[in-house]
Design a protein around this motif. Structure first.
Motif, short mmCIF file in Angstrom:
data_model
loop_
_atom_site.label_atom_id
_atom_site.label_comp_id
_atom_site.label_asym_id
_atom_site.label_seq_id
_atom_site.Cartn_x
_atom_site.Cartn_y
_atom_site.Cartn_z
N THR A 263 0.84 -1.20 0.00
CA THR A 263 0.00 0.00 0.00
C THR A 263 0.88 1.25 0.00
OG1 THR A 263 -1.62 -1.20 1.34
CG2 THR A 263 -1.89 1.18 1.16
N VAL A 264 1.88 1.25 0.87
CA VAL A 264 2.81 2.39 0.94
C VAL A 264 3.56 2.53 -0.38
CG1 VAL A 264 4.80 3.37 2.15
CG2 VAL A 264 3.06 2.09 3.43
N GLN A 265 3.94 1.41 -0.97
CA GLN A 265 4.68 1.46 -2.23
C GLN A 265 3.83 2.07 -3.34
OE1 GLN A 265 8.10 0.43 -2.60
NE2 GLN A 265 7.67 1.81 -4.32
N ARG A 266 2.53 1.79 -3.34
CA ARG A 266 1.66 2.39 -4.35
C ARG A 266 1.58 3.91 -4.18
NH1 ARG A 266 -1.05 -2.51 -3.91
NH2 ARG A 266 -2.43 -1.82 -2.21
N VAL A 267 1.55 4.35 -2.94
CA VAL A 267 1.56 5.81 -2.69
C VAL A 267 2.82 6.42 -3.29
CG1 VAL A 267 1.63 7.61 -0.93
CG2 VAL A 267 0.17 5.60 -0.59
N LEU A 268 3.94 5.78 -3.04
CA LEU A 268 5.22 6.30 -3.55
C LEU A 268 5.27 6.24 -5.08
CD1 LEU A 268 7.61 4.63 -0.94
CD2 LEU A 268 6.87 7.02 -1.00
#
Length: 286
Positions: A263-268
Motif C-alpha cells: 500500500t505504501v509502495q503504491r503511494v510512492l
C-alpha cells in the motif's frame, strides 16, 4: 469534517486523524531522544541556565515538544513566546516587548526598549516569578539580534539572573552560536540538546503510538509498511505523518483492513507523496 474523512476514520476505528501535521502535544511520541530533550529543557529551567538551546532536523518534532514543555510549566514562570523569528530580524527587542505584552512607544530606541524590559524583569523577580523567553525558528536570528538577547541575560537582581532564554531551531543554530564572534553568547549556553531523526524502530513505535492516541489499534500498519515509511522519510516525523495519512487513505479506498508495505509502495509509485525529496533535509521548516 468532510464525509470522506469521516469514512476514513470510521473504517479504521479512529476517533481523530492520527497523522495531522499541526503540532499537538497530545500526540507527542516519547522516544528516548524526546525524553532526553525534555529532560534537558527541564534541567535548563530548574538550574536557571541563562540560555538553553534545543535544535533538531527539519520536522523532527521540536515545536510539538516545545508546546508540551510550555503547557507543563507552573504559574510562577512568566512565558514570552516568539513563535516564528523572521530571517535577518533586526528589531528583536521590540519583538521581546510584544511577546511579554509590554507597551512601548512607536519611536522608542534600543535604550528605551532595554529599559522597559529591564523594569519588567526586575518587577517579576520581586513578585517571585521567573521569566522564560522562548524563540522558535531561532536559526533565523542574525548576530546583532543574538547579541541583544545576550545583553538581556546580563540583567540581574543581586546574584540572581532574572531572564532565561530558550532558543529552538534547526541544526544551523548550533553552528551559528559556535562562531568566533559569538563566543560571549556561547559561554552563556548552559544547556543544549540536539533532537535527531527517528531510527527504524522508533519510526514504527511513533506510528503505533499516534494510532493508539487517536483511538485506533497500533497494528493498523504492518512492520514492513513502517520500514518502508522510514526508508522513504528518513525518520522525519512530519514526513512520516504525511506518508502515513496518504497510506491510510489508499488502504481505505481499497477496502483494506490495514496498511501493508505494498500500500505504501503504491503511494510512492503514484508520486502523490511530495515529501519523498525532502528526507535529506530540504523543504519545510519545523
Amino acid at each position: 469534517m468532510s464525509q470522506a474523512l469521516s469514512y476514513y476514520l470510521d473504517h479504521f476505528g479512529l476517533r481523530e486523524r492520527p497523522f495531522a501535521l499541526a503540532p499537538d502535544p497530545e500526540f507527542i511520541y516519547w522516544s528516548a531522544e524526546h525524553r532526553g530533550a525534555y529532560a534537558m529543557l527541564d534541567y535548563g529551567l530548574s538550574t536557571r541556565a541563562p540560555i538553553t538551546l534545543l535544535t533538531g532536523e527539519i520536522g523532527a518534532g521540536k515545536t510539538t515538544l516545545l508546546h508540551h514543555f510550555i503547557s507543563s510549566l507552573e504559574d510562577d514562570v512568566t512565558i514570552g513566546l516568539i513563535s516564528n523569528a523572521r530571517p535577518g530580524v533586526n528589531d528583536i527587542l521590540r519583538r521581546v516587548c510584544a511577546a511579554l505584552s509590554l507597551e512601548v512607544g512607536q519611536g522608542a530606541d534600543i535604550a528605551d526598549l532595554f529599559s522597559v524590559i529591564q523594569t519588567f524583569l526586575l518587577d517579576q523577580h520581586r513578585q517571585g516569578k521567573r521569566v522564560l523567553l522562548v524563540i522558535d525558528e531561532a536559526q533565523n536570528l542574525n548576530r546583532d539580534a543574538l547579541e541583544d538577547l545576550r545583553m538581556l541575560t546580563n540583567i540581574n537582581a543581586g546574584r540572581e539572573e532574572v531572564l532565561q532564554l530558550l532558543l529552538v531551531g534547526q541544526p544551523e543554530l548550533r553552528a551559528m552560536v559556535r562562531r568566533a564572534d559569538l563566543v560571549q553568547f556561547a559561554q552563556r549556553v548552559a544547556a543544549s540538546y540536539h533532537l535527531p531523526r527517528l531510527d527504524p524502530v522508533a519510526t514504527a513505535g511513533y506510528i503505533a503510538a499516534r494510532l493508539k492516541t487517536a483511538g485506533g489499534k497500533p497494528g493498523i500498519f504492518s512492520r514492513q509498511a513502517a520500514d518502508l515509511i522510514h526508508e522513504a522519510t528518513g525518520g522525519v516525523p512530519r514526513l512520516v505523518n504525511q506518508l502515513c495519512d496518504l497510506a491510510l487513505t489508499y488502504a481505505y479506498a481499497e477496502g483494506a483492513p490495514m496498511v501493508k508495505r505494498d500500500t505504501v509502495q503504491r503511494v510512492l509509485d503514484d508520486g502523490v507523496f511530495f515529501g519523498a525529496g525532502m528526507a535529506d533535509g530540504d523543504g519545510q521548516s519545523g
